[in-house]
Design an enzyme around this catalytic site. Structure first.
Site, PDB file in Angstrom:
ATOM      1  N   HIS A 190      10.411  47.207 110.961  1.00 13.61           N
ATOM      2  CA  HIS A 190      11.568  47.555 111.789  1.00 13.61           C
ATOM      3  C   HIS A 190      12.775  46.703 111.395  1.00 13.61           C
ATOM      4  O   HIS A 190      13.909  47.192 111.392  1.00 13.61           O
ATOM      5  CB  HIS A 190      11.244  47.350 113.264  1.00 13.61           C
ATOM      6  CG  HIS A 190      10.263  48.339 113.812  1.00 13.61           C
ATOM      7  ND1 HIS A 190      10.560  49.683 113.942  1.00 13.61           N
ATOM      8  CD2 HIS A 190       9.000  48.190 114.259  1.00 13.61           C
ATOM      9  CE1 HIS A 190       9.512  50.312 114.443  1.00 13.61           C
ATOM     10  NE2 HIS A 190       8.559  49.440 114.647  1.00 13.61           N
ATOM     11  N   CYS A 504      12.774  64.394 109.213  1.00 16.21           N
ATOM     12  CA  CYS A 504      13.508  63.248 109.733  1.00 16.21           C
ATOM     13  C   CYS A 504      12.643  62.008 109.529  1.00 16.21           C
ATOM     14  O   CYS A 504      11.435  62.109 109.334  1.00 16.21           O
ATOM     15  CB  CYS A 504      13.876  63.422 111.198  1.00 16.21           C
ATOM     16  SG  CYS A 504      12.485  63.524 112.327  1.00 16.21           S
TER      17      CYS A 504
END
Length: 576
Positions: A190, A504
């Site tokens: 992340h 996506c």
């Protein structure tokens, strides 16, 4: 003396500056006792520190805008939730009151107790959450000693540390830190994804960094190659300045593509949608010439709130996004929230043994009475102001899609009966991110008006590999033959039913993956606005027919090395 320290490229960009070394987190605090008469004052000092950390995180949360509010905000919300954890706070207070320990030493003892519990867990994901505990503990310790918590940086410096949390990155950049080097970490974490969004150079996995680099040393880092140069020479400095000049020139060239069509060399138009979650994101997507919003995240309305957002609050957010796109379609994803995300509303189950496979996405929406109904009413009302689609996350099969379709039909009928303005039809789509949904797609595609392939979770579930787990870095990869075959099969099924399909996730945002996606027949991508122009440039340098003709060779690749070799041969701009 000049030294080269190899690492892994995580976020492109070149930086030159002095090192600020932050050693691995450790509470090296000597045992300190207090007098019984000092207990209340020591408790007061501890509670003041807690209040100070809460205020600091709240201030940072309030200063976040756009995509950062989602990507960093989730971690800040989790840390705020930990600050409210009675196990942490009452344990420290008890140690102060009954053990007569100083607040600092009680903090260390309680941290070690909690860490022992986490380290004994079987689930690797839950074991990794000790990093969040350490972030909170570090902030509390700094506040007890009247220092700026956890994040330290000075303008023009390069932070060198063991790991860096996503919640730190925005704050580091605001302080003027121009690059980050970590001894651990993964390019798929992340933190790495966020650094790319921030355009903050990041090198991870530089194992020797903390051993070789001292405070004040001069560094050159190249986030595009993963190279760290300690005490650079004249050639290194020239190379750095060349990279900076090239990056500046590249930005100018990319800006010229804002109004250019996303069209291949042989005239095939590709749709580029933008991922968004705020008005700022939508405005940027519009300015970059996105075809529409392919993924509008709604979690930000639920995260950080002690109450569920009502229909009116949701309606206003969705309406504003629709208006900002001035007639271009906005795809609104229903709530994708689970126990792995901070949720003060009490919707998600706490302490789920495996949050990634738990009550999340559409499962949560269908399990909580009224939750989906309220959200779909708000979306349907927003459809009266412009074109809207509804995207359903974490679909595992047709039953869930049919259940959502029934609620949407009921909502539309009710609103029209009340005289409310809505679209005549609101397309309903499924996110294909669970392998069972991909495999059983032929049985429920008739329920879908469009599809969106969520590659981040699909790869994770398909390969049974946590994308943030450093030890699995070589296993987690979208460049796996199984991933490509699933993408091909989904595209084939969608093609037979004339159903639009979008990709996506990080694959869509990576220019290097664009030739692969086009070869598999995908003609719609949804990605973060930060990389939209780079992807458009790659598409405009590609020949669609050539890539489609090369698809059989791609699918014959036996491993990641074979797929990477195919990509090198068919990279955008290579000789035809």
């Amino acid at each position: 003396m000049r030294q080269l320290l190899p690492g892994n490229a995580a976020a492109r960009g070149s930086a030159l500056g002095r090192a600020r070394v932050r050693l691995p987190h450790a509470l090296d605090i000597e045992e300190t006792r207090i007098d019984a008469g000092d207990v209340e004052s020591e408790l007061a000092r501890f509670h003041e520190a807690v209040a100070s950390v809460r205020a600091e995180m709240r201030d940072l949360r309030d200063r976040l805008h756009g995509a950062l509010a989602q990507e960093v905000g989730e971690f800040l919300d989790l840390h705020a939730l930990l600050l409210d954890d009675p196990e942490l706070l009452s344990g420290i207070a008890t140690l102060i009151r009954t053990g007569l320990y100083s607040a600092d030493y009680a903090l260390r003892l309680q941290r070690n107790r909690i860490a022992a519990v986490f380290e004994g867990m079987d689930d690797a994901y839950l074991r990794s959450r000790i990093d969040d505990i350490d972030q909170v503990i570090g902030r509390l310790h700094a506040a007890l000693n009247s220092r700026k918590a956890a994040v330290q940086g000075v303008s023009g410096e390069i932070l060198v540390t063991d790991t860096v949390a996503p919640a730190e990155l925005a704050q580091l950049q605001q302080q003027g830190v121009i690059g980050v080097v970590t001894a651990g970490g993964s390019p798929l974490s992340h933190s790495a994804i966020l650094a790319r969004s921030l355009h903050l150079p990041l090198v991870v996995g530089a194992a020797q960094a903390l051993l070789k680099i001292n405070d004040g040393d001069v560094l050159v880092i190249d986030g595009g190659s993963g190279l760290v140069v300690l005490e650079p020479n004249a050639d290194d400095l020239r190379a750095h300045h060349t990279r900076v000049a090239e990056a500046r020139q590249e930005r100018r060239q990319l800006n010229r593509l804002r109004r250019e069509p996303t069209r291949t060399l042989d005239g095939v138009d590709i749709k580029l949608w933008a991922n968004a979650e705020s008005r700022d994101d939508v405005t940027e997507a519009h300015a970059l010439g996105a075809a529409g919003v392919g993924l509008y995240r709604t979690e930000f309305l639920f995260l950080g709130s002690h109450e569920l957002p009502d229909e009116e609050a949701q309606f206003r957010a969705y309406r504003d996004a629709v208006l900002a796109m001035t007639g271009r379609t906005v795809t609104i994803r229903t709530l994708d929230l689970g126990a792995d995300k901070a949720d003060k509303t009490g919707l998600a189950l706490k302490n789920e043994p495996n949050p990634a496979l738990g009550l999340r996405g559409v499962r949560l929406s269908l399990a909580r009475a009224g939750l989906l109904h309220t959200q779909l009413r708000a979306i349907a009302r927003a459809s009266g102001y412009g074109p809207v689609r509804v995207l359903v996350p974490m679909i595992s099969g047709g039953e869930e899609m049919r259940a959502v379709r029934a609620v949407l039909d009921e909502v539309l009928a009710s609103l029209r009966a009340d005289g409310r303005e809505t679209a005549t039809d609101i397309p309903l789509g499924a996110m294909i991110e669970v392998p069972s949904a991909a495999l059983s797609l032929p049985s429920f595609i008739d329920c879908c008006d469009f599809l969106s392939i969520g590659t981040n979770d699909l790869v994770q579930y398909l390969l049974a590999a946590d994308r943030t787990h450093e030890a699995l870095e070589n296993l987690y990869s979208p460049l796996h033959p199984a991933v490509l075959r699933v993408l091909r099969d989904v595209v084939k099924v969608a093609g037979r039913h004339a159903t639009p399909v979008t990709v996506c996730g990080e694959m869509a945002a990576d220019p290097a993956c664009v030739p692969l996606l086009l070869a598999l027949g995908l003609q719609e991508l949804s990605l973060h606005p930060a990389t939209l122009l780079e992807v458009r440039r790659c598409i405009r340098a590609s020949t669609h027919a050539r890539l489609r003709a090369a698809a059989p060779a791609l699918l014959r690749a036996h491993d990641r090395a074979g797929i990477e070799a195919w990509l090198r041969r068919h990279a955008a701009g290579t000789p035809q």
